[in-house]
Design an enzyme around this catalytic site. Structure first.
Site, mmCIF file in Angstrom:
data_model
loop_
_atom_site.group_PDB
_atom_site.id
_atom_site.type_symbol
_atom_site.label_atom_id
_atom_site.label_comp_id
_atom_site.label_asym_id
_atom_site.label_seq_id
_atom_site.Cartn_x
_atom_site.Cartn_y
_atom_site.Cartn_z
ATOM 1 N N GLU A 1 0.863 -1.185 0.000
ATOM 2 C CA GLU A 1 0.000 0.000 0.000
ATOM 3 C C GLU A 1 0.892 1.225 0.000
ATOM 4 O OE1 GLU A 1 -2.588 -0.117 3.421
ATOM 5 O OE2 GLU A 1 -2.990 -2.246 3.098
ATOM 6 N N CYS B 1 8.094 51.516 -3.969
ATOM 7 C CA CYS B 1 7.786 52.927 -3.707
ATOM 8 C C CYS B 1 8.673 53.530 -2.634
ATOM 9 C CB CYS B 1 6.317 53.106 -3.340
ATOM 10 S SG CYS B 1 5.926 52.483 -1.697
ATOM 11 N N CYS C 1 1.020 52.790 -3.694
ATOM 12 C CA CYS C 1 2.229 52.102 -4.161
ATOM 13 C C CYS C 1 1.940 51.519 -5.542
ATOM 14 C CB CYS C 1 2.621 50.999 -3.187
ATOM 15 S SG CYS C 1 4.008 50.006 -3.781
ATOM 16 N N CYS D 1 3.856 46.674 2.500
ATOM 17 C CA CYS D 1 3.854 48.060 2.097
ATOM 18 C C CYS D 1 2.409 48.519 2.264
ATOM 19 C CB CYS D 1 4.284 48.204 0.638
ATOM 20 S SG CYS D 1 4.087 49.894 0.061
ATOM 21 N N ASP E 1 1.411 10.462 3.180
ATOM 22 C CA ASP E 1 2.073 11.366 4.112
ATOM 23 C C ASP E 1 1.064 12.343 4.713
ATOM 24 O OD1 ASP E 1 4.230 12.111 5.521
ATOM 25 O OD2 ASP E 1 5.194 13.254 3.920
ATOM 26 N N LYS F 1 2.348 4.622 1.247
ATOM 27 C CA LYS F 1 2.445 5.247 2.568
ATOM 28 C C LYS F 1 2.104 6.723 2.416
ATOM 29 C CE LYS F 1 5.216 5.289 6.733
ATOM 30 N NZ LYS F 1 5.244 6.705 7.026
ATOM 31 N N LYS G 1 10.842 3.535 2.918
ATOM 32 C CA LYS G 1 10.854 4.993 2.742
ATOM 33 C C LYS G 1 11.643 5.363 1.485
ATOM 34 C CE LYS G 1 8.899 6.640 6.614
ATOM 35 N NZ LYS G 1 9.524 7.288 7.735
ATOM 36 N N TYR H 1 -7.395 2.451 6.097
ATOM 37 C CA TYR H 1 -6.748 1.188 5.744
ATOM 38 C C TYR H 1 -6.810 0.093 6.788
ATOM 39 C CZ TYR H 1 -3.022 3.707 8.141
ATOM 40 O OH TYR H 1 -2.320 4.442 9.041
ATOM 41 N N CYS I 1 9.926 49.622 1.063
ATOM 42 C CA CYS I 1 9.319 48.973 -0.091
ATOM 43 C C CYS I 1 10.257 49.041 -1.288
ATOM 44 C CB CYS I 1 7.982 49.641 -0.416
ATOM 45 S SG CYS I 1 7.241 49.020 -1.939
HETATM 46 P P1 AMP Z 1 5.968 6.359 10.776
HETATM 47 O O1 AMP Z 1 5.181 7.596 11.073
HETATM 48 O O2 AMP Z 1 7.104 6.570 9.857
HETATM 49 O O3 AMP Z 1 6.270 5.563 12.017
HETATM 50 O O4 AMP Z 1 4.994 5.437 9.929
HETATM 51 C C1 AMP Z 1 3.811 4.928 10.486
HETATM 52 C C2 AMP Z 1 2.667 5.725 9.978
HETATM 53 O O5 AMP Z 1 2.498 5.558 8.590
HETATM 54 C C3 AMP Z 1 1.374 5.284 10.547
HETATM 55 O O6 AMP Z 1 1.136 5.826 11.829
HETATM 56 C C4 AMP Z 1 0.408 5.835 9.538
HETATM 57 O O7 AMP Z 1 0.037 7.147 9.941
HETATM 58 C C5 AMP Z 1 1.207 6.003 8.273
HETATM 59 N N1 AMP Z 1 0.662 5.312 7.100
HETATM 60 C C6 AMP Z 1 0.432 5.905 5.909
HETATM 61 N N2 AMP Z 1 -0.081 5.061 5.014
HETATM 62 C C7 AMP Z 1 -0.205 3.870 5.635
HETATM 63 C C8 AMP Z 1 -0.684 2.580 5.240
HETATM 64 N N3 AMP Z 1 -1.132 2.364 3.984
HETATM 65 N N4 AMP Z 1 -0.669 1.593 6.147
HETATM 66 C C9 AMP Z 1 -0.212 1.818 7.407
HETATM 67 N N5 AMP Z 1 0.253 3.011 7.846
HETATM 68 C C10 AMP Z 1 0.274 4.026 6.978
HETATM 69 ZN ZN ZN Z 2 5.335 50.185 -1.931
#
Ligand code: AMP
Ligand code: ZN
Length: 671
Positions: A112, A406, A426, A421, A116, A114, A309, A221, A403
């Site tokens: 899956e 001006c 201006c 400003c 962010d 990951k 990662k 998930y 500025c």
């Molecule tokens: P880390 O923050 O690096 O410890 O990674 C763990 C975190 O990855 C988890 O707490 C989730 O918030 C996040 N995460 C994002 N996508 C997934 C996924 N598909 N499955 C599990 N965790 C995930």
């Molecule tokens: Zn200005």
């Protein structure tokens, strides 16, 4: 077939929930935004007039409104786990070997993305959302129920009345992140370093209306406890989450070998930058739940999963110069000009440094060696300075006090990080204001760009937006390289803009916080600029989704004497100040052509394809069926219609030609 108010409200709630599900969960919109907005406004109006029919899971309940003093703590009885990180194929192979050794057999993995963002947990009782919480430290998080209701991909009601606790990632799409930061920068506010911080900052807002405005999304998930679902592996679990109405990530793949896992990971090295959300890796999970149970957990992470990662996409370059530019609202923004370098597929030579504090915090100096990356995979950012590479004579960067355009002294307003400003005359501000006025979403005056506006200024033809309407052919022809043809085109475009509907003018005026959407809602409610200019904060706040920031900003703007002069000048020039669009009340009538009707399409259509016609009629509340019966309300017969037409005639069912259908459809489309 007149509906009662209760039926109308129920019907609208149901439709809007369906449309929102298609849009926010499935990423497959079935109606266009304008149509959605109209139905939405209609529902708001009906629910306001008849609050007794408003339900807690109505789509109107997603706008937020509750302001909290702080967040209650939530104890996660089943903690949210973390993941062990790996960074290479070798480490993934080692993980697989550990798994096989414990289990004594080979396994399938599910890969899956990951995402962010930040982990959240959603509790449902009887299929209804009762609590949303952040992960916190895994055991104790924060109660964010009000805020989670504003996240449109989070279902308020599930397709089954079950008790479950679902977990997943709440994130901010790249596009929303970029927009949000742009807006914050223009407003002089601090920016978010990346989509993850933006998501975390947005879900942890005390005012849920702010969260609602942030365009958050989710991928769920896992469950705290899979008991109620009767599934035996992660792939099935995700499908089940789909069926319950959750948004899950569709890029997942079951892999039976580590080579397949690696191929999946590698394919995202490139695809990553094209995804609409940011990912920082791939999570590899043992698919089978009985295998997972046997492997168990360490203190903080499962033994049945690892997170691969991605290596950071960074590059090193030199700061050659720092440029300061004045924006439309007077905010003065620094930009680093750097030696061009490739990062994640493109050449980067400039990066915003956002504000003076940012420069100080990172201690960025001229000629510094810096590491840069792309926030949200798109926007170049300076990560940090390489201090070791610095010349011994290097001095901290001196922030300008005046500025750059001006020369007037720059100021810090309350709660802002930005330098501004505040000279209303201006030239930078005036020019930016005019550029905004002529832009597409505003008055849409084609052929006049920032360079031309610069020329107008230099020649002294234009100082404010009303002056545009006084430009003459003779004046334009004195501008270098402007020929008769382009001059005439410009004048025609200016002339045509006088007929724009109010929302374009309103947005074009560049009133702080008034974006395209707010302008539309305000124009629809107040009808003319004059009426809006006389409205009180309370009156403005009655417009759904318009909050106090916008209301205050409008009232302050219209209290200004110079604004009234400008309005008078625009009116004198013949600029329309009235809303010309469709009103929500009108939708009901137009809709009634197909609303609640069972329609049969037959014969060959010329203008629309069958699918297009079907889609439009369904959008307008009709149902398409395949055969004619006594239940059919309407038959639309194209060329060479056969037995269905005959049957319709026999049953005395109204028959329309394609032209009649188009007329009914397009009366709706001309919004
Ligand atoms: P880390 O923050 O690096 O410890 O990674 C763990 C975190 O990855 C988890 O707490 C989730 O918030 C996040 N995460 C994002 N996508 C997934 C996924 N598909 N499955 C599990 N965790 C995930
Ligand atoms: Zn200005």
């Amino acid at each position: 077939m007149k509906q009662t108010v209760a039926e109308q409200i129920h019907d609208l709630q149901k439709k809007l929930t369906e449309y929102a599900y298609a849009y926010y969960v499935k990423d497959q919109p079935v109606v266009d935004d304008a149509y959605y907005d109209q139905l939405y406004q209609q529902l708001v109006a009906l629910e306001t007039a008849h609050p007794e029919y408003q339900t807690s899971d109505s789509p109107t309940q997603r706008v937020g409104g509750v302001v909290r003093k702080g967040f209650e703590k939530v104890v996660h009885e089943i903690p949210l786990y973390s993941l062990n990180d790996v960074f290479s194929k070798a480490e993934i192979i080692a993980f697989d070997q550990r798994v096989q050794k414990t289990l004594g057999h080979a396994v399938s993995y599910i890969c899956e993305l990951k995402i962010d963002g930040l982990s959240i947990s959603l509790k449902y009782e009887n299929g209804r959302l009762v609590r949303g919480a952040t992960r916190g430290d895994g055991t104790i998080g924060e109660n964010i129920t009000d805020n989670s209701k504003t996240v449109k991909s989070i279902p308020l009601t599930l397709t089954e009345p079950i008790d479950i606790e679902v977990r997943g990632e709440c994130y901010m799409p790249k596009a929303s992140f970029i927009q949000l930061n742009q807006k914050r920068e223009e407003e002089g506010l601090d920016i978010f370093a990346n989509p993850r911080n933006a998501a975390a900052g947005s879900i942890r807002q005390l005012d849920s209306k702010v969260t609602a405005s942030r365009n958050l999304s989710t991928f769920l998930y896992t469950l705290a406890d899979f008991g109620p679902l009767h599934v035996t592996n992660q792939a099935e679990a995700l499908t089940h989450l789909d069926d319950l109405g959750f948004r899950t990530n569709q890029e997942r793949a079951v892999c039976s070998t580590i080579d397949d896992v690696w191929a999946y990971i590698e394919s995202f090295h490139d695809k990553r930058s094209q995804l609409p959300y940011e990912i920082d890796g791939v999570v590899i999970k043992v698919n089978d739940f009985s295998d997972q149970n046997q492997l168990g957990f360490t203190v903080k992470a499962p033994r049945w999963a690892v997170a691969y990662k991605f290596p950071p996409e960074e590059a090193q370059t030199t700061i050659e110069e720092i440029e300061w530019t004045v924006g439309r609202t007077g905010v003065v923004t620094p930009t680093a000009v750097m030696t061009p370098v490739r990062v994640a597929g493109t050449t980067v030579a400039r990066a915003s440094l956002h504000n003076a504090d940012y420069i100080k915090m990172k201690d960025i100096r001229l000629h510094d060696q810096v590491v840069i990356y792309k926030a949200g995979d798109i926007i170049p950012e300076v990560a940090h300075v390489i201090e070791e590479a610095r010349d011994s004579a290097s001095q901290p960067y001196t922030i300008p006090t005046n500025c750059p355009v001006c020369g007037s002294e720059l100021v810090h307003l309350d709660e802002e990080v930005a330098l501004r400003c505040i000279n209303p005359k201006c030239p930078a501000l005036l020019k930016e204001g005019i550029s905004h006025f002529v832009s597409r979403d505003a008055m849409n005056i084609e052929g006049i760009g920032p360079r031309m506006i610069e020329q107008f200024f230099n020649h002294g033809f234009v100082e404010d937006v009303a002056d545009l309407y006084r430009l003459t052919l003779d004046q334009l022809l004195t501008i270098d390289k402007v020929k008769e043809k382009s001059a005439t085109n410009m004048l025609q475009a200016i002339e045509a803009s006088k007929q724009n509907s109010l929302e374009k003018l309103l947005f074009g005026l560049g009133i702080r916080h008034v974006g395209v959407k707010a302008a539309k809602l305000l124009a629809e409610r107040f009808e003319t600029l004059t009426q809006l200019s006389q409205a009180t904060v309370e009156e403005i706040l009655t417009v759904a989704t318009i909050g106090p920031t916008i209301a205050d900003s409008l009232v302050t703007y219209f209290a200004n004497e110079e604004v009234h002069e400008l309005m008078t000048e625009l009116k004198a020039a013949g600029v329309n100040e009235t809303y010309l669009g469709l009103k929500s009340q009108d939708v009901a009538e137009i809709e009634s052509a197909f609303q609640g009707k069972t329609v049969v399409l037959t014969g060959k259509l010329q203008t629309y394809t069958r699918d297009q016609a079907k889609k439009r009629i369904e959008e307008l509340g009709g149902t398409i069926t395949g055969s004619v019966s006594k239940k059919t309300d309407l038959v639309i017969a194209g060329a060479d219609a056969g037995s269905k037409l005959t049957k319709a005639q026999a049953l005395d069912i109204p028959v329309w030609t394609e032209e009649e259908m188009i007329a009914a459809l397009e009366s709706k489309q001309n919004e």
